[in-house]
Enzyme design. Structure first.
Site, PDB file in Angstrom:
ATOM      1  N   ARG A 159     -10.956 -31.195  43.250  1.00  0.00           N
ATOM      2  CA  ARG A 159     -10.761 -32.304  42.353  1.00  0.00           C
ATOM      3  C   ARG A 159      -9.132 -32.372  42.420  1.00  0.00           C
ATOM      4  O   ARG A 159      -8.416 -33.482  42.561  1.00  0.00           O
ATOM      5  CB  ARG A 159     -11.360 -32.966  41.262  1.00  0.00           C
ATOM      6  CG  ARG A 159     -11.052 -33.856  40.577  1.00  0.00           C
ATOM      7  CD  ARG A 159     -11.799 -34.196  39.319  1.00  0.00           C
ATOM      8  NE  ARG A 159     -11.324 -34.894  38.239  1.00  0.00           N
ATOM      9  CZ  ARG A 159     -11.380 -35.963  38.042  1.00  0.00           C
ATOM     10  NH1 ARG A 159     -11.726 -36.874  38.981  1.00  0.00           N
ATOM     11  NH2 ARG A 159     -10.926 -36.596  36.980  1.00  0.00           N
ATOM     12  N   LYS A 169     -16.301 -40.392  32.758  1.00  0.00           N
ATOM     13  CA  LYS A 169     -16.454 -40.164  31.391  1.00  0.00           C
ATOM     14  C   LYS A 169     -16.171 -41.315  30.534  1.00  0.00           C
ATOM     15  O   LYS A 169     -15.377 -42.165  30.838  1.00  0.00           O
ATOM     16  CB  LYS A 169     -15.169 -38.932  31.041  1.00  0.00           C
ATOM     17  CG  LYS A 169     -15.429 -37.614  31.344  1.00  0.00           C
ATOM     18  CD  LYS A 169     -14.165 -36.900  31.051  1.00  0.00           C
ATOM     19  CE  LYS A 169     -14.724 -35.449  31.320  1.00  0.00           C
ATOM     20  NZ  LYS A 169     -13.603 -34.523  30.895  1.00  0.00           N
ATOM     21  N   TYR A 188       0.170 -33.538  37.289  1.00  0.00           N
ATOM     22  CA  TYR A 188       0.016 -33.155  38.798  1.00  0.00           C
ATOM     23  C   TYR A 188       1.790 -33.236  39.212  1.00  0.00           C
ATOM     24  O   TYR A 188       2.057 -32.566  40.274  1.00  0.00           O
ATOM     25  CB  TYR A 188      -0.794 -34.259  39.593  1.00  0.00           C
ATOM     26  CG  TYR A 188      -2.207 -34.198  39.263  1.00  0.00           C
ATOM     27  CD1 TYR A 188      -2.719 -32.941  39.878  1.00  0.00           C
ATOM     28  CD2 TYR A 188      -3.105 -34.713  38.388  1.00  0.00           C
ATOM     29  CE1 TYR A 188      -4.311 -32.737  39.424  1.00  0.00           C
ATOM     30  CE2 TYR A 188      -4.364 -34.448  38.033  1.00  0.00           C
ATOM     31  CZ  TYR A 188      -4.912 -33.516  38.291  1.00  0.00           C
ATOM     32  OH  TYR A 188      -6.231 -33.243  38.387  1.00  0.00           O
ATOM     33  N   HIS A 214      -8.715 -41.217  34.907  1.00  0.00           N
ATOM     34  CA  HIS A 214      -7.925 -40.646  33.818  1.00  0.00           C
ATOM     35  C   HIS A 214      -7.814 -41.964  32.827  1.00  0.00           C
ATOM     36  O   HIS A 214      -7.149 -42.705  33.146  1.00  0.00           O
ATOM     37  CB  HIS A 214      -6.611 -40.034  34.046  1.00  0.00           C
ATOM     38  CG  HIS A 214      -6.657 -38.639  34.535  1.00  0.00           C
ATOM     39  ND1 HIS A 214      -5.929 -38.060  35.288  1.00  0.00           N
ATOM     40  CD2 HIS A 214      -8.121 -37.766  34.860  1.00  0.00           C
ATOM     41  CE1 HIS A 214      -6.295 -36.766  35.602  1.00  0.00           C
ATOM     42  NE2 HIS A 214      -7.506 -36.575  35.201  1.00  0.00           N
ATOM     43  N   HIS A 254     -14.001 -27.663  40.499  1.00  0.00           N
ATOM     44  CA  HIS A 254     -12.869 -28.539  39.906  1.00  0.00           C
ATOM     45  C   HIS A 254     -11.718 -28.672  40.525  1.00  0.00           C
ATOM     46  O   HIS A 254     -10.845 -29.442  40.432  1.00  0.00           O
ATOM     47  CB  HIS A 254     -13.029 -28.396  38.255  1.00  0.00           C
ATOM     48  CG  HIS A 254     -12.695 -29.470  37.529  1.00  0.00           C
ATOM     49  ND1 HIS A 254     -13.059 -30.669  37.564  1.00  0.00           N
ATOM     50  CD2 HIS A 254     -11.292 -29.688  36.818  1.00  0.00           C
ATOM     51  CE1 HIS A 254     -12.310 -31.641  36.762  1.00  0.00           C
ATOM     52  NE2 HIS A 254     -11.338 -30.962  36.281  1.00  0.00           N
ATOM     53  N   ARG A 299     -15.737 -35.709  39.979  1.00  0.00           N
ATOM     54  CA  ARG A 299     -15.955 -34.619  39.101  1.00  0.00           C
ATOM     55  C   ARG A 299     -17.362 -34.062  39.769  1.00  0.00           C
ATOM     56  O   ARG A 299     -17.966 -34.778  40.175  1.00  0.00           O
ATOM     57  CB  ARG A 299     -16.111 -34.860  37.522  1.00  0.00           C
ATOM     58  CG  ARG A 299     -14.854 -35.343  36.978  1.00  0.00           C
ATOM     59  CD  ARG A 299     -14.997 -35.941  35.604  1.00  0.00           C
ATOM     60  NE  ARG A 299     -13.744 -36.312  34.805  1.00  0.00           N
ATOM     61  CZ  ARG A 299     -13.771 -37.529  34.982  1.00  0.00           C
ATOM     62  NH1 ARG A 299     -14.194 -38.481  35.547  1.00  0.00           N
ATOM     63  NH2 ARG A 299     -12.383 -37.865  34.134  1.00  0.00           N
TER      64      ARG A 299
END
Length: 304
Positions: free
Chosen positions: A253, A182, A285, A276, A250, A159
């Protein structure tokens, strides 16, 4: 308009979200606005300040009224779903602390919406971005810096916030790097030679020394590089290459993940590389890959 008890509960919950779950400042700000808006509505809807006892007695009808008010304000289904998620999280916490049944709130269904698929670049477009980024600045070291940052986004799937959080202590970049993402979740990310070389070129060209506790990527005045600078660079690149507005930092990524998948990468491994929390996020994806396959099929085999 909001009762002191409700304000205190909201603020205590936000502190818990930040301390225990590692919620980002942006998330906390969004939660604050969403819960405050909900509490103000309930005060107006009921005609009086809502203490904790009143909040525990919110009904299905009350929730429907709130949803209707939100929809009446031209709020999109995606934004409304986000607000409802915040309210439900708050109520889960509040009901555990106060000992009441939160079913009326938790059973409220979010409006359906079609999830947006990631918008990756084609491989040749991603390569063109890498070849163009460096020449958006007339200052050599800044061009080298921008090139290094975008190479890391695409080559390592970071990110933008993760790339710009790197410090001098992370230099020289190792072959494998630990990234704190995150929710303070740590993951291991392989660093491709092109990324290490791009950072090396930037460091040698930069007028600032590499210091352990200082930012690796610096702005023109020496402070930590702001994400807006890279966004601006990508905007210039888009204009130069004729790429769509979705070609953002982004998107690099997203492109990293999609191109790995196209090359036969394992979905679970890609999930780990991206950081994730849920495999369902990464599965988006596969939809991108399928959509591209169908596009090629339809062009190759047009309907009679």
């Amino acid at each position: 308009m909001i009762s002191p008890a409700a304000q205190s509960a909201r603020d205590t919950w936000l502190e818990a979200e930040k301390a225990l779950k590692g919620a980002s400042d942006n998330t906390i700000t969004a939660y604050f606005g969403d819960i405050t808006e909900f509490l103000v509505f309930m005060t107006q809807h009921k005609g009086e300040q809502q203490g904790l006892g009143a909040l525990a007695r919110v009904t299905v009808s009350d929730m429907r009224s709130w949803m209707a008010r939100m929809r009446g304000g031209d709020l999109g289904p995606r934004s409304l779903a986000r607000k409802l998620s915040a309210v439900k999280s708050f109520y889960r916490w509040l009901s555990e602390r106060e000992g009441f049944d939160p079913t009326a709130v938790l059973s409220t269904r979010a409006p359906k919406f079609q999830k947006k698929l990631p918008r990756p670049l084609a491989q040749d477009a991603a390569q063109a971005v890498l070849e163009t980024v460096e020449f958006q600045s007339t200052t050599d070291w800044i061009g080298a810096r921008d090139m290094a940052v975008v190479t890391i986004l695409y080559g390592c799937g970071l990110r933008i916030s993760e790339a710009l959080a790197l410090n001098g202590s992370d230099y020289p970049l190792p072959e494998v790097m630990r990234i704190l993402g995150k929710g303070n979740k740590e993951r291991i990310v392989p660093v491709i030679p092109a990324a290490r070389e791009a950072v090396e070129r930037y460091v040698k060209a930069a007028p600032f020394p590499v210091e352990k506790d200082s930012p690796l990527f610096r702005g023109a005045r020496g402070g930590r590089l702001n994400a807006r600078q890279i966004q601006s660079v990508m905007q210039n690149v888009r204009a130069q290459l004729g790429l769509p507005a979705s070609a953002t930092p982004h998107a690099m990524r997203h492109s990293f993940a999609t191109h790995l998948l196209e090359a036969g990468g394992d979905l679970r491994a890609i999930q780990e590389l991206l950081g994730h929390a849920s495999l369902s996020t990464t599965q988006a994806y596969t939809a991108v890959d399928t959509a591209r396959l169908m596009e090629v099929y339809n062009k190759t085999h047009p309907k009679a």
